[in-house]
Design a protein around this motif. Structure first.
Motif, PDB file in Angstrom:
ATOM      1  N   VAL A 209       0.422  -0.677  -0.701  1.00 29.68           N
ATOM      2  CA  VAL A 209       0.192   0.426   0.074  1.00 29.68           C
ATOM      3  C   VAL A 209       1.303   1.338   0.461  1.00 29.68           C
ATOM      4  O   VAL A 209       1.409   1.727   1.019  1.00 29.68           O
ATOM      5  N   ARG A 210       0.552   1.760  -0.887  1.00 27.60           N
ATOM      6  CA  ARG A 210       1.630   2.661  -0.984  1.00 27.60           C
ATOM      7  C   ARG A 210       1.021   4.323  -1.277  1.00 27.60           C
ATOM      8  O   ARG A 210       0.052   4.723  -2.216  1.00 27.60           O
ATOM      9  N   GLY A 298      -6.343   6.212   3.132  1.00 33.30           N
ATOM     10  CA  GLY A 298      -5.352   6.611   3.951  1.00 33.30           C
ATOM     11  C   GLY A 298      -4.257   6.725   4.948  1.00 33.30           C
ATOM     12  O   GLY A 298      -4.127   7.220   5.600  1.00 33.30           O
ATOM     13  N   LEU A 299      -4.012   5.416   4.118  1.00 33.55           N
ATOM     14  CA  LEU A 299      -2.704   5.002   4.321  1.00 33.55           C
ATOM     15  C   LEU A 299      -1.462   5.010   3.968  1.00 33.55           C
ATOM     16  O   LEU A 299      -1.653   6.076   2.910  1.00 33.55           O
ATOM     17  N   SER A 300      -0.638   5.127   4.910  1.00 32.36           N
ATOM     18  CA  SER A 300       0.808   5.654   3.998  1.00 32.36           C
ATOM     19  C   SER A 300       1.550   4.164   3.944  1.00 32.36           C
ATOM     20  O   SER A 300       0.774   3.733   3.935  1.00 32.36           O
ATOM     21  N   LEU A 534       6.420   2.298  15.616  1.00 33.08           N
ATOM     22  CA  LEU A 534       5.475   3.592  15.424  1.00 33.08           C
ATOM     23  C   LEU A 534       5.834   4.795  15.278  1.00 33.08           C
ATOM     24  O   LEU A 534       6.242   5.150  13.704  1.00 33.08           O
ATOM     25  N   PRO A 535       4.142   5.074  14.728  1.00 39.58           N
ATOM     26  CA  PRO A 535       4.315   6.703  13.776  1.00 39.58           C
ATOM     27  C   PRO A 535       5.172   8.047  13.751  1.00 39.58           C
ATOM     28  O   PRO A 535       6.257   8.260  15.335  1.00 39.58           O
ATOM     29  N   VAL A 536       6.335   8.119  13.322  1.00 38.87           N
ATOM     30  CA  VAL A 536       6.887   9.678  12.817  1.00 38.87           C
ATOM     31  C   VAL A 536       6.322  11.133  12.292  1.00 38.87           C
ATOM     32  O   VAL A 536       6.126  10.360  11.291  1.00 38.87           O
ATOM     33  N   GLU A 544       6.362   6.381   7.461  1.00 36.64           N
ATOM     34  CA  GLU A 544       5.510   7.292   8.446  1.00 36.64           C
ATOM     35  C   GLU A 544       5.891   6.247   9.611  1.00 36.64           C
ATOM     36  O   GLU A 544       6.429   6.893  10.883  1.00 36.64           O
ATOM     37  N   MET A 545       6.060   4.844   8.883  1.00 33.70           N
ATOM     38  CA  MET A 545       5.735   3.694  10.432  1.00 33.70           C
ATOM     39  C   MET A 545       7.298   3.463  10.289  1.00 33.70           C
ATOM     40  O   MET A 545       7.583   2.707  10.230  1.00 33.70           O
ATOM     41  N   GLN A 546       7.715   4.312  12.054  1.00 30.86           N
ATOM     42  CA  GLN A 546       9.710   3.277  11.485  1.00 30.86           C
ATOM     43  C   GLN A 546       9.348   2.970  13.289  1.00 30.86           C
ATOM     44  O   GLN A 546       8.999   2.648  14.360  1.00 30.86           O
ATOM     45  N   ARG A 547      10.862   2.005  13.377  1.00 30.82           N
ATOM     46  CA  ARG A 547      11.330   0.477  14.114  1.00 30.82           C
ATOM     47  C   ARG A 547      11.461   1.909  15.400  1.00 30.82           C
ATOM     48  O   ARG A 547      12.790   2.131  15.255  1.00 30.82           O
TER      49      ARG A 547
END
Length: 614
Positions: A209-210, A298-300, A534-536, A544-547
């Motif tokens: 999903v892009r 609305g998915l990142s 977690l979101p950044v 947006e979601m990073q480890r």
């Protein structure tokens, strides 16, 4: 069936080439990268390595390329820096700029990981962009680290910890304790390479999903494909706008032209082949058209790997390695087993629940004390109920002594969610032998409560607290640069991530384009308890979601901080229990089928236990 597979490969290649060609403005060509300001050494442009992805050109029969092995640069060395460091430079000038640490208002009283205090190696740059040379700045800091470590092993890290109260008390390891050498390093390198190939191979389906422009909630498209890894990599990192990908006339002109070329090259096809080609083309066009689903979601940017495909690919690669190696001796078999478990548990930590369910199954099939411990850690730190349930089921047939210490320590982990999971696991595993440990929890104070300790000959007030570290921004907190210490030919080196530059894809692997930015993965100062996505905010061009990796630190408190901690952790009314006491009491009731007052003494009397016998 063979004809069907060939037809699908052809259609995939045509579709990807047409899509990427439509995204390129007519008559344009990619602009050459601009040189970074700094002090690069003059050097002729090296030849492109053999494993360099070829330029995408229309071809009727593209073949998914293999992933380059570790240790081989994915792109030619682009620049080098030379830094002259004066031996008389004060130590404080060799350390990174410390981040501003906000006052901590007290212990974390929620299960929300976003509320956990974040620890960083250095202050974030004020600006991120072409005008800020973060590549040179990072290379300079790494040169300073090498300068200090040339005098003494891990000298930089020792000085850093002494000067940074926010890092002191974290579980850093140094010397031999943080190093992997010899045969262990060789097998770990191979194990990491195998996981990377299974994660990033262009030969298994990837549903993606892009979003366009790197912004949360931006429009995008859904793509499920077996497209070549390099083609997917180009599409992911191109930074092209939504309109570029949707230039309809350019796409259809290119697509129809490629189909005509393929048909002409094939010649007259029989009825069965024509049927395969027609159905394959319609299927791929239909999948591309499904992008409207993502437009309103609305998915990142996220990637959801097909779990069965990953594990099929991984097991196949392991089987191939074992067959090529032949019969291994006992020592080599031990190294291979441990290396594979270490690589899987580290690299799959932020993956989907489905893939980690496969990890539970894999660990369950490995007869080793470390696999039992790994399963117990998944019980404690997995957020998903089904993953924890599967891990508990796997532990039921394991030797209890192999994993008991993991569960017992979990009862007093300074994040209540872990203690609750430990108590639940003890109940479901019917570990009545651990009743004394549950009683000890009732006797003890909340593990987050400040305690007085002797540290360095001085009395200090210390509190255990969980902290998080952004996995991508803090490479130098966990690893030494390659220029520190004797080189290890068997070990992996990787380029640190630079803010403002896209993160490498699994297919790209570890970048090695700038030698001065390489770190040693055989030297690991910190090992996390668990990881989570977690979101950044303002993450672009990173996802947006990073480890984030999570650790426990023992932090010195001021008198005012200690008072605040005690006030927040002490029950306001009689009979109010801490979450640790609640977890232990629930386990005791479920294990014994009995109940009494919520105190250790009452339970000991009921069960006939004595503190001395425990």
């Amino acid at each position: 069936m063979t004809g069907c597979r060939k037809s699908i490969q052809c259609v995939v290649g045509i579709f990807v080439v047409a899509l990427l060609s439509a995204a390129q403005p007519p008559g344009s060509s990619p602009a050459p990268p601009s040189a970074e300001p700094g002090t690069p050494l003059p050097a002729p442009t090296p030849p492109v390595p053999a494993n360099q992805p070829p330029a995408l050109t229309p071809s009727p029969t593209p073949t998914p390329p293999s992933i380059p092995p570790l240790g081989v640069p994915s792109m030619p060395s682009a620049q080098r820096f030379v830094f002259q460091i004066d031996p008389k430079t004060p130590v404080k000038d060799l350390l990174p700029v410390a981040p501003k640490v906000a006052p901590i208002s007290g212990p974390v009283l929620t299960d929300d990981l976003k509320k956990v205090v974040e620890v960083e190696f250095q202050a974030k740059p004020e600006k991120v962009g072409p005008e800020v040379n973060l590549v040179e700045r990072t290379a300079h800091q790494m040169a300073k680290i090498n300068h200090m470590n040339a005098k003494k092993t891990d000298a930089f890290m020792s000085v850093l910890l002494e000067s940074r109260p926010d890092l002191a008390g974290m579980p850093f390891a140094m010397g031999d304790d943080c190093r992997v050498d010899g045969e262990r390093a060789k097998y770990f390198t191979q194990a990491v390479n195998t996981v990377r190939q299974a994660l990033g191979s262009g030969q298994f389906p990837v549903t993606t999903v892009r979003s366009f422009g790197g912004q949360a909630g931006a429009q995008g498209f859904i793509d499920t494909s077996i497209m070549p890894a390099q083609a997917l990599q180009v599409a992911n990192s191109s930074g092209l706008s939504q309109q570029a990908f949707r230039a309809p006339q350019s796409f259809w002109q290119q697509y129809n032209t490629l189909c005509d070329q393929e048909d002409a090259a094939r010649g007259r096809a029989d009825k069965e082949a024509t049927e395969h080609i027609t159905l394959a083309r319609m299927a791929w066009i239909a999948r591309a058209s499904a992008g409207s689903v993502a437009n309103s979601s609305g998915l990142s940017q996220q990637a959801f790997r097909a779990p069965q495909s990953f594990w099929q690919q991984y097991n196949t690669l392991c089987d191939q390695e074992d067959a090529a190696r032949g019969r291994a001796d006992k020592e080599a078999t031990e190294h291979i087993t441990l290396a594979r478990m270490a690589a899987l548990t580290q690299m799959l930590a932020p993956e989907t629940a489905e893939i980690r369910l496969g990890l539970v199954k894999y660990l369950a099939g490995v007869s080793h004390i470390e696999s039992s411990k790994a399963l117990a850690r998944m019980v404690l730190f997995s957020a998903e109920d089904d993953v924890r349930a599967a891990a508990i089921t796997a532990l039921k047939v394991r030797r209890e002594k192999d994993y008991t210490d993991v569960l017992v320590k979990g009862l007093r982990y300074p994040w209540p969610a872990v203690a609750k999971r430990a108590a639940e696991a003890i109940t479901k595993l019917e570990r009545t032998d651990l009743i004394p440990n549950l009683l000890a929890v009732l006797d003890a104070a909340d593990p987050r409560m400040p305690v007085t300790k002797e540290m360095g000959g001085k009395t200090s007030t210390v509190a255990l607290e969980m902290v998080k570290v952004n996995h991508h921004r803090n490479c130098l907190m966990c690893h030494a640069p390659t220029g520190s210490g004797a080189p290890n030919a068997n070990a992996i080196s990787a380029e640190v991530a630079i803010q403002g530059q896209p993160l490498p894809t699994p297919a790209e692997g570890y970048r090695q384009s700038v030698p001065e930015l390489l770190i040693r993965l055989d030297v690991t100062y910190l090992r996390q308890d668990f990881s989570a996505l977690l979101p950044v905010k303002d993450a672009h061009p990173w996802p947006e979601m990073q480890r984030f990796d999570f650790f426990v630190r023992a932090r010195k408190l001021t008198d005012d901080e200690a008072e605040t901690y005690r006030a927040q952790l002490t029950p306001k009314e009689a009979g109010v229990l801490s979450p640790y006491h609640k977890a232990a009491l629930t386990a005791l009731r479920d294990l014994t089928g009995k109940d009494t007052a919520p105190t250790a003494d009452a339970w000991r009397k009921l069960l006939g236990h004595t503190a001395k016998s425990e």
